[in-house]
Motif scaffolding. Structure first.
Motif, PDB file in Angstrom:
ATOM      1  N   SER A 199       0.805  -1.218   0.000  1.00  0.00           N
ATOM      2  CA  SER A 199       0.000   0.000   0.000  1.00  0.00           C
ATOM      3  C   SER A 199       0.843   1.274   0.000  1.00  0.00           C
ATOM      4  N   LEU A 200       2.130   1.172   0.190  1.00  0.00           N
ATOM      5  CA  LEU A 200       3.018   2.335   0.148  1.00  0.00           C
ATOM      6  C   LEU A 200       3.632   2.471  -1.231  1.00  0.00           C
ATOM      7  N   GLN A 201       3.585   3.688  -1.756  1.00  0.00           N
ATOM      8  CA  GLN A 201       4.161   3.953  -3.069  1.00  0.00           C
ATOM      9  C   GLN A 201       5.176   5.091  -2.954  1.00  0.00           C
ATOM     10  N   VAL A 202       6.135   5.119  -3.829  1.00  0.00           N
ATOM     11  CA  VAL A 202       7.122   6.201  -3.867  1.00  0.00           C
ATOM     12  C   VAL A 202       6.374   7.522  -3.982  1.00  0.00           C
ATOM     13  N   GLY A 203       6.744   8.469  -3.122  1.00  0.00           N
ATOM     14  CA  GLY A 203       6.126   9.791  -3.121  1.00  0.00           C
ATOM     15  C   GLY A 203       4.997   9.945  -2.116  1.00  0.00           C
ATOM     16  N   ASP A 204       4.475   8.841  -1.553  1.00  0.00           N
ATOM     17  CA  ASP A 204       3.413   8.937  -0.544  1.00  0.00           C
ATOM     18  C   ASP A 204       3.928   9.685   0.684  1.00  0.00           C
ATOM     19  N   GLN A 205       3.099  10.595   1.203  1.00  0.00           N
ATOM     20  CA  GLN A 205       3.458  11.291   2.435  1.00  0.00           C
ATOM     21  C   GLN A 205       3.097  10.409   3.620  1.00  0.00           C
ATOM     22  N   VAL A 206       3.991  10.409   4.620  1.00  0.00           N
ATOM     23  CA  VAL A 206       3.819   9.556   5.790  1.00  0.00           C
ATOM     24  C   VAL A 206       4.268  10.276   7.052  1.00  0.00           C
ATOM     25  N   ILE A 207       3.851   9.720   8.170  1.00  0.00           N
ATOM     26  CA  ILE A 207       4.433  10.040   9.468  1.00  0.00           C
ATOM     27  C   ILE A 207       5.155   8.773   9.886  1.00  0.00           C
TER      28      ILE A 207
END
Length: 129
Positions: A5-13
């Protein structure tokens, strides 16, 4: 959260050691970890020896710096959560996180001093007979 579910460019904490950061996924995540590019600081890392919390007299009292702006850190997937809000500017976020940590410690210091005063009064009451 899993790597799918994580893709390059996704914003995260994401948490790294004892700090918490706003970031973005820098590389396609692996099975256990993801490379996160640091955009801002949410919580400044804790100082001292984590194996002996609240102890000042230890063999090595660690000074922990926040991760740098745009630094990439490999973080366990379990510490990464999606973030859809506005990412603050790095310097301002670092200053706010540092001041928050310092304020918490000042409050703890004031509480400890007041607690000692109260305990000293109790000691006098308990053993003055």
């Amino acid at each position: 959260m899993n790597a799918v579910s994580l893709q390059v460019g996704d914003q995260v904490i994401a948490e790294y050691k004892t700090g918490v950061y706003y970031g973005e996924i820098a590389e396609q995540p692996g099975a256990m970890k993801a490379a996160v590019r640091i955009l801002a600081v949410r919580e400044h890392p804790t100082q001292g020896d984590l194996h002996n919390p609240m102890e000042a007299d230890v063999a090595y009292f660690h000074q922990r710096r926040a991760l740098a702006h745009l630094e990439i850190a490999l973080m366990p997937l379990a510490t990464i959560k999606p973030y859809g809000g506005v990412v603050p500017e790095y310097q301002e976020s670092l200053k706010r996180a540092l001041m928050t940590q310092m304020s918490k410690l000042s409050n703890l210091e004031a509480w400890a001093k007041r607690s000692l005063q109260e305990l000293e009064q109790l000691q006098a009451d308990y053993f003055s007979k």
